[in-house]
Design an enzyme around this catalytic site. Structure first.
Site, PDB file in Angstrom:
ATOM      1  N   LYS A 110       7.399  -2.365 -13.118  1.00  0.00           N
ATOM      2  CA  LYS A 110       6.427  -3.631 -12.827  1.00  0.00           C
ATOM      3  C   LYS A 110       6.163  -4.469 -14.043  1.00  0.00           C
ATOM      4  O   LYS A 110       6.188  -3.704 -15.182  1.00  0.00           O
ATOM      5  CB  LYS A 110       5.212  -2.946 -12.165  1.00  0.00           C
ATOM      6  CG  LYS A 110       4.476  -4.023 -11.214  1.00  0.00           C
ATOM      7  CD  LYS A 110       5.202  -3.997 -10.055  1.00  0.00           C
ATOM      8  CE  LYS A 110       4.450  -5.224  -8.934  1.00  0.00           C
ATOM      9  NZ  LYS A 110       5.018  -4.957  -7.748  1.00  0.00           N
TER      10      LYS A 110
HETATM   11  P1  NAD Z   1       1.319 -14.592  -3.352  1.00  0.00           P
HETATM   12  O1  NAD Z   1       0.659 -14.882  -4.702  1.00  0.00           O
HETATM   13  O2  NAD Z   1       2.207 -15.355  -2.959  1.00  0.00           O
HETATM   14  O3  NAD Z   1       0.038 -14.544  -2.367  1.00  0.00           O
HETATM   15  C1  NAD Z   1      -1.311 -14.008  -2.592  1.00  0.00           C
HETATM   16  C2  NAD Z   1      -2.348 -14.163  -1.558  1.00  0.00           C
HETATM   17  O4  NAD Z   1      -3.317 -13.534  -1.532  1.00  0.00           O
HETATM   18  C3  NAD Z   1      -2.485 -15.669  -1.712  1.00  0.00           C
HETATM   19  O5  NAD Z   1      -2.808 -16.307  -0.366  1.00  0.00           O
HETATM   20  C4  NAD Z   1      -4.037 -15.595  -2.330  1.00  0.00           C
HETATM   21  O6  NAD Z   1      -5.064 -16.634  -2.288  1.00  0.00           O
HETATM   22  C5  NAD Z   1      -4.444 -14.178  -1.781  1.00  0.00           C
HETATM   23  N1  NAD Z   1      -5.638 -13.589  -2.662  1.00  0.00           N
HETATM   24  C6  NAD Z   1      -5.364 -13.316  -3.969  1.00  0.00           C
HETATM   25  N2  NAD Z   1      -6.613 -12.966  -4.254  1.00  0.00           N
HETATM   26  C7  NAD Z   1      -7.235 -12.605  -3.155  1.00  0.00           C
HETATM   27  C8  NAD Z   1      -8.583 -11.821  -3.029  1.00  0.00           C
HETATM   28  N3  NAD Z   1      -9.337 -11.353  -3.945  1.00  0.00           N
HETATM   29  N4  NAD Z   1      -9.046 -11.799  -1.716  1.00  0.00           N
HETATM   30  C9  NAD Z   1      -8.432 -12.395  -0.552  1.00  0.00           C
HETATM   31  N5  NAD Z   1      -7.154 -13.074  -0.926  1.00  0.00           N
HETATM   32  C10 NAD Z   1      -6.702 -13.098  -2.004  1.00  0.00           C
HETATM   33  O7  NAD Z   1       1.482 -12.992  -3.382  1.00  0.00           O
HETATM   34  P2  NAD Z   1       2.404 -12.259  -2.577  1.00  0.00           P
HETATM   35  O8  NAD Z   1       3.624 -12.053  -3.139  1.00  0.00           O
HETATM   36  O9  NAD Z   1       2.258 -12.558  -1.157  1.00  0.00           O
HETATM   37  O10 NAD Z   1       1.695 -10.754  -2.591  1.00  0.00           O
HETATM   38  C11 NAD Z   1       0.637 -10.136  -1.841  1.00  0.00           C
HETATM   39  C12 NAD Z   1       0.669  -8.661  -2.071  1.00  0.00           C
HETATM   40  O11 NAD Z   1       2.006  -8.353  -1.628  1.00  0.00           O
HETATM   41  C13 NAD Z   1       0.627  -8.194  -3.306  1.00  0.00           C
HETATM   42  O12 NAD Z   1      -0.194  -7.002  -3.562  1.00  0.00           O
HETATM   43  C14 NAD Z   1       1.992  -7.637  -3.803  1.00  0.00           C
HETATM   44  O13 NAD Z   1       2.128  -6.773  -4.569  1.00  0.00           O
HETATM   45  C15 NAD Z   1       2.240  -7.076  -2.358  1.00  0.00           C
HETATM   46  N6  NAD Z   1       3.934  -7.194  -2.259  1.00  0.00           N
HETATM   47  C16 NAD Z   1       4.599  -8.528  -2.352  1.00  0.00           C
HETATM   48  C17 NAD Z   1       6.015  -8.375  -2.227  1.00  0.00           C
HETATM   49  C18 NAD Z   1       6.886  -9.944  -2.423  1.00  0.00           C
HETATM   50  O14 NAD Z   1       8.142  -9.793  -2.110  1.00  0.00           O
HETATM   51  N7  NAD Z   1       6.310 -10.823  -2.869  1.00  0.00           N
HETATM   52  C19 NAD Z   1       6.793  -7.300  -1.972  1.00  0.00           C
HETATM   53  C20 NAD Z   1       6.001  -5.958  -1.754  1.00  0.00           C
HETATM   54  C21 NAD Z   1       4.487  -6.334  -1.867  1.00  0.00           C
END
Ligand code: NAD
Length: 420
Positions: A110
């Site tokens: 990561k």
């Molecule tokens: P992103 O940046 O596209 O979106 C994140 C979202 O969460 C946004 O809408 C943001 O406003 C919101 N957010 C951030 N902090 C917040 C808070 N304190 N309270 C409420 N909402 C909040 O990110 P993403 O890629 O969608 O990732 C989201 C989660 O999924 C993370 O934990 C990430 O590790 C996990 N994840 C992502 C992927 C991927 O392929 N992108 C894969 C596996 C896991």
């Protein structure tokens, strides 16, 4: 790793607690268990950036390889204000278990940069990404460590990393990252992969619980790459998406939101807040709204001892990494809430990243329908394995998923032995 270590963070404490419990259940060899508790390598870098106002600002970045026992490392890159060495290490560890559980030939990694991405201009983000890449360049490569998008990063970030790396090599190296734009070697279906994987996992959970997803009320926290796609696909499947939230606020309509219109609103305004056809709700209350299915898809540590007993959903599908603390897990277990754990539920992203990497190495690209059906097959197989193990061992799904992932990595360590 001790409480006083420089790696200390709440998420790492959770990850280590989970590892220790599973190691005991698996009766893991003590030496292998100890090696699994430590990352193989962790790099901390300073990233000086020329800002738009002409001043130089220094950001801190990290890249952590948890283990390389099953292959090169794989894991996302996060841009967020609270990124720390401990958090990145915990996320790298979770990636190890996730890749092993899904049968992918990768170890976990990561990366992260402590910053507020939304406060940086496009030029500043590009400068930050290119300099970060230059600082960690010794640790990345198509057969070494392959970053991908995570919170605060996207396809454009991956394109800048790929370009910076390629420039230092004097040739184009698409395989150094996944989650790239299609035009430079990305894969069809990668953008939707994590959200789509969540839907496949949820579909299997509902089937096993004898439930029909249609008409079920869903709440999604986080409306980014993961949350928005999951919400859209579930809405299309006939679920009632009643509540969503992001970092700026949360909204609620018990009769269901029109997710397509909501996406248009977010594209225009940058947030779900202010959507016409819904009431605002306090962010903390979103998770407690009356619903059947809760999808935390934002940040870690959202479901805790102080709110888990008030969660109304009977199925929690973890889109985010580490959204549930061990205390909340115990409460959900006692209350009969089914938790589909992160390393299974959100693995669709890394599975399609693997497809992208394989396609890039072969210079042969697959159709989207092929990718989607292979993803469904991998998710369904993994879900069934975890469900079967949980039934056999009498555990919850998280313990079963961790047992499967950790057992495989431990077996790799055992069989390879200890160098020198
Ligand atoms: P992103 O940046 O596209 O979106 C994140 C979202 O969460 C946004 O809408 C943001 O406003 C919101 N957010 C951030 N902090 C917040 C808070 N304190 N309270 C409420 N909402 C909040 O990110 P993403 O890629 O969608 O990732 C989201 C989660 O999924 C993370 O934990 C990430 O590790 C996990 N994840 C992502 C992927 C991927 O392929 N992108 C894969 C596996 C896991």
């Amino acid at each position: 790793m001790t409480e006083k270590s420089e790696f200390d963070s709440p998420l790492l404490r959770t990850a280590l607690t989970q590892l220790d419990r599973v190691a005991e259940r698996l009766q893991l060899d003590r030496d292998v268990h100890e090696r699994l508790r430590h990352p193989r390598r962790a790099l901390v870098v300073s990233i000086p950036i020329k800002m738009d106002d002409g001043k130089t600002e220094i950001f801190t970045g990290y890249r952590v390889h948890h283990n390389t026992v099953l292959g090169p490392t794989k894991g996302g890159l996060r841009y967020a204000p609270d990124v720390s060495l401990g958090e990145v290490t915990a996320l790298a560890m979770l990636m190890s278990w996730k890749c092993a559980l899904m049968g992918l030939p990768y170890g976990g990694a990561k990366g992260g940069v402590r910053c507020q991405p939304r406060r940086l201009s496009r030029q500043e983000l590009e400068n930050l990404t290119r300099r970060y890449t230059a600082e960690i360049i010794l640790l990345i490569g198509p057969d070494l460590d392959i970053p991908a998008p995570d919170m605060g990063t996207d396809e454009q970030t991956m394109a800048w990393i790929m370009d910076t790396y390629s420039m230092t090599q004097g040739r184009t190296v698409p395989g150094v990252v996944t989650g790239k734009p299609l035009i430079v070697g990305g894969s069809a279906g990668r953008r939707e992969a994590t959200g789509r994987g969540i839907v496949y996992a949820l579909y299997q959970a509902a089937r096993r619980l004898g439930q029909d997803l249609r008409g079920k009320r869903v709440v999604v926290q986080g409306f980014g790459n993961v949350g928005a796609v999951a919400a859209r696909l579930l809405w299309r499947e006939g679920c009632v998406v009643a509540g969503v939230g992001d970092v700026r606020g949360a909204i609620w309509n018990p009769n269901g939101l029109d997710v397509r219109q909501l996406e248009a609103h977010v594209a225009e305004s940058g947030s779900v807040s202010g959507f016409a056809d819904a009431e605002p709700v306090p962010a903390a209350d979103l998770l407690l709204q009356p619903c059947d299915i809760l999808i935390p898809a934002a940040v870690g540590g959202q479901l805790r001892e102080d709110n888990a007993d008030r969660v109304k959903a009977t199925i929690v599908v973890e889109g985010a990494n580490g959204p549930t603390t061990p205390e909340a897990d115990a409460i959900f277990r006692d209350r009969g809430v089914t938790v589909v754990p992160d390393i299974l539920a959100n693995a669709g992203g890394v599975v399609v990243s693997y497809f992208e990497w394989v396609q890039g190495l072969q210079y042969y690209f697959w159709r989207e329908s092929e990718i989607t059906s292979r993803l469904q097959e991998v998710m369904t197989r993994a879900f069934n394995r975890v469900w079967g193990a949980a039934s056999k061992e009498g555990t919850d799904l998280r313990t079963a998923a961790l047992m499967e992932g950790i057992r495989r990595v431990a077996e790799g360590y055992r069989i390879r032995g200890l160098y020198p």
